[in-house]
Design an enzyme around this catalytic site. Structure first.
Site, PDB file in Angstrom:
ATOM      1  N   SER A 182       0.849  -1.196   0.000  1.00  9.74           N
ATOM      2  CA  SER A 182       0.000   0.000   0.000  1.00  9.74           C
ATOM      3  C   SER A 182       0.876   1.234   0.000  1.00  9.74           C
ATOM      4  CB  SER A 182      -0.900   0.016   1.236  1.00  9.74           C
ATOM      5  OG  SER A 182      -1.441   1.325   1.390  1.00  9.74           O
ATOM      6  N   HIS A 215      -1.131  -1.259  -4.373  1.00  6.64           N
ATOM      7  CA  HIS A 215      -2.419  -0.982  -3.729  1.00  6.64           C
ATOM      8  C   HIS A 215      -2.528   0.515  -3.418  1.00  6.64           C
ATOM      9  CE1 HIS A 215      -5.914  -2.288  -1.285  1.00  6.64           C
ATOM     10  NE2 HIS A 215      -5.535  -1.379  -0.391  1.00  6.64           N
ATOM     11  N   ASP A 229      -4.802   3.430  -1.742  1.00  6.33           N
ATOM     12  CA  ASP A 229      -5.881   3.646  -0.764  1.00  6.33           C
ATOM     13  C   ASP A 229      -6.491   5.038  -0.917  1.00  6.33           C
ATOM     14  OD1 ASP A 229      -6.071   1.224   0.821  1.00  6.33           O
ATOM     15  OD2 ASP A 229      -4.032   1.656   1.466  1.00  6.33           O
ATOM     16  N   MET A 240      -9.240   7.671   0.232  1.00  4.99           N
ATOM     17  CA  MET A 240     -10.071   7.976   1.403  1.00  4.99           C
ATOM     18  C   MET A 240     -10.688   9.364   1.263  1.00  4.99           C
ATOM     19  SD  MET A 240      -7.664   6.553   4.450  1.00  4.99           S
ATOM     20  CE  MET A 240      -6.728   5.035   4.282  1.00  4.99           C
ATOM     21  N   HIS A 290      -8.371   0.884  -4.004  1.00  4.39           N
ATOM     22  CA  HIS A 290      -9.293   0.578  -2.903  1.00  4.39           C
ATOM     23  C   HIS A 290     -10.027   1.866  -2.528  1.00  4.39           C
ATOM     24  CE1 HIS A 290      -9.577  -0.757   1.627  1.00  4.39           C
ATOM     25  NE2 HIS A 290     -10.771  -0.661   1.062  1.00  4.39           N
ATOM     26  N   MET A 326     -12.283   3.906  -0.356  1.00  2.23           N
ATOM     27  CA  MET A 326     -12.957   4.064   0.942  1.00  2.23           C
ATOM     28  C   MET A 326     -13.696   5.389   0.882  1.00  2.23           C
ATOM     29  SD  MET A 326      -9.771   2.586   3.155  1.00  2.23           S
ATOM     30  CE  MET A 326      -8.671   2.811   1.765  1.00  2.23           C
ATOM     31  N   MET A 353     -11.300  -6.643   5.194  1.00  2.00           N
ATOM     32  CA  MET A 353     -10.530  -5.680   5.989  1.00  2.00           C
ATOM     33  C   MET A 353     -10.156  -6.328   7.324  1.00  2.00           C
ATOM     34  SD  MET A 353     -10.182  -3.050   4.080  1.00  2.00           S
ATOM     35  CE  MET A 353      -9.272  -2.142   5.330  1.00  2.00           C
ATOM     36  N   GLY A 403      -9.065   3.299   7.235  1.00  2.00           N
ATOM     37  CA  GLY A 403      -8.815   4.713   7.501  1.00  2.00           C
ATOM     38  C   GLY A 403      -7.362   5.046   7.751  1.00  2.00           C
ATOM     39  N   PHE A 404      -6.625   4.090   8.297  1.00  2.00           N
ATOM     40  CA  PHE A 404      -5.236   4.395   8.664  1.00  2.00           C
ATOM     41  C   PHE A 404      -4.344   3.170   8.460  1.00  2.00           C
ATOM     42  CE2 PHE A 404      -8.147   6.883  11.216  1.00  2.00           C
ATOM     43  CZ  PHE A 404      -7.711   8.178  10.965  1.00  2.00           C
ATOM     44  N   GLY A 405      -3.087   3.429   8.114  1.00  2.00           N
ATOM     45  CA  GLY A 405      -2.099   2.372   8.096  1.00  2.00           C
ATOM     46  C   GLY A 405      -1.581   2.122   9.507  1.00  2.00           C
ATOM     47  N   GLY A 406      -0.853   1.036   9.671  1.00  2.00           N
ATOM     48  CA  GLY A 406      -0.155   0.773  10.920  1.00  2.00           C
ATOM     49  C   GLY A 406      -1.022   0.341  12.086  1.00  2.00           C
ATOM     50  N   ASP A 422      -6.441  -6.941   4.015  1.00  2.00           N
ATOM     51  CA  ASP A 422      -5.916  -5.578   4.054  1.00  2.00           C
ATOM     52  C   ASP A 422      -5.922  -5.041   5.477  1.00  2.00           C
ATOM     53  OD1 ASP A 422      -5.134  -3.024   3.504  1.00  2.00           O
ATOM     54  OD2 ASP A 422      -6.868  -2.494   2.272  1.00  2.00           O
ATOM     55  N   GLY A 423      -4.714  -4.844   6.032  1.00  2.00           N
ATOM     56  CA  GLY A 423      -4.586  -4.215   7.336  1.00  2.00           C
ATOM     57  C   GLY A 423      -3.836  -5.077   8.329  1.00  2.00           C
ATOM     58  N   GLY A 424      -2.718  -4.546   8.828  1.00  2.17           N
ATOM     59  CA  GLY A 424      -1.977  -5.264   9.870  1.00  2.17           C
ATOM     60  C   GLY A 424      -1.302  -6.530   9.391  1.00  2.17           C
ATOM     61  N   GLY A 470       1.221  -2.317   4.087  1.00  2.00           N
ATOM     62  CA  GLY A 470       1.800  -0.982   3.993  1.00  2.00           C
ATOM     63  C   GLY A 470       3.023  -0.861   4.864  1.00  2.00           C
ATOM     64  N   SER A 471       2.808  -0.683   6.168  1.00  3.44           N
ATOM     65  CA  SER A 471       3.945  -0.450   7.059  1.00  3.44           C
ATOM     66  C   SER A 471       4.941  -1.602   7.049  1.00  3.44           C
ATOM     67  CB  SER A 471       3.465  -0.143   8.481  1.00  3.44           C
ATOM     68  OG  SER A 471       2.244  -0.738   8.757  1.00  3.44           O
TER      69      SER A 471
END
Ligand code: DX5
Ligand code: ZN
Length: 230
Positions: A13, A38, A40, A42, A71, A73, A142, A147-150, A178-180, A200-201
């Site tokens: 991401s 990817h 994102d 928003m 993606h 959002m 999800m 809404g946020f990375g990390g 997607d996420g974490g 992402g992170s």
């Protein structure tokens, strides 16, 4: 006819990239083994954060040699589909929660010449998906609230992916998560049936455009852990 590609695909991401240097960041992650890119989007309304829109997608498109995975959002979605398609998106993913007529949205995405993705929030079940399966190329589960990375991976989504994999059967539909996602959480989801892993992170940490080797190490660590769990 070639068979559907269920191999593990890593989709970094660019939310975790250097926003002042997207072109070189994308070239770096692709050179380091990214399978998809990817993006994102928003809107500060559907999610409590703002990122970028079609002009940014159009600007980065020439740098993407793989797959541009957008993606959304945002809510509403339908009024913006053509703009993202014209900007060069390969996959456009809209949220089930973003409006009352997701069936129409998915039809419009395919009508614009893109692959159609459906994203579901952590609190959303899979009941509403059965009658959408013929309109879909990808389902994005999800694993954080968007809404946020990390953010921290939500473990309850493992069972959801497993149930979704059973529901999909032989249909040519990707399961994206997607996420974490990290080398620790990726194998849990690969074992449950996911094939597109957004991170992402965990991809961008420790590296930069001038020092891209850590991107490659991070991508390889996620991929190896996921493939070993299948
Ligand atoms: C969250 C986004 C994700 C996010 C992933 O709203 O959809 O793509 O950027 O970031 P990490 O991998 O840091 O959780
Ligand atoms: Zn995303």
């Amino acid at each position: 006819m070639t068979s559907f590609d269920r191999s593990i695909k890593i989709a970094p991401s660019i939310l975790s990239a250097d926003f002042a240097d997207f072109g070189r960041e994308i070239q770096a992650i692709e050179a380091q083994g990214a399978d998809w890119v990817h993006v994102d989007v928003m809107d500060g309304h559907f999610v409590p954060n703002l990122t970028f829109g079609p002009p940014l997608c159009q600007a980065i498109r020439p740098h993407i040699k793989t797959v541009m995975d957008v993606h959304l959002m945002i809510s509403p979605v339908d009024t913006y589909i053509d703009a993202f398609a014209d900007a060069g998106a390969d996959v456009i993913t809209a949220h089930l929660e973003a409006g009352p007529h997701i069936h129409r949205t998915l039809q419009a995405i395919r009508g614009a010449g893109c692959k159609a993705g459906l994203a579901i929030n952590p609190g959303t079940g899979i009941d509403g998906i059965e009658y959408l399966l013929d309109q879909l190329d990808l389902i994005c589960v999800m694993t954080v609230n968007p809404g946020f990375g990390g953010q921290k991976f939500i473990h309850s989504q493992i069972d959801k992916v497993r149930a979704l994999r059973a529901l999909i059967g032989d249909r040519p539909i990707h399961i994206e998560i997607d996420g974490g996602i990290t080398p620790e959480t990726a194998p849990l989801m690969a074992a449950a049936g996911a094939d597109v892993l957004v991170a992402g992170s965990a991809v961008f940490k420790g590296g930069s455009v001038n020092n891209p080797a850590p991107y490659g190490e991070n991508i390889r660590a996620i991929r190896c852990a996921a493939e070993a769990a299948r």
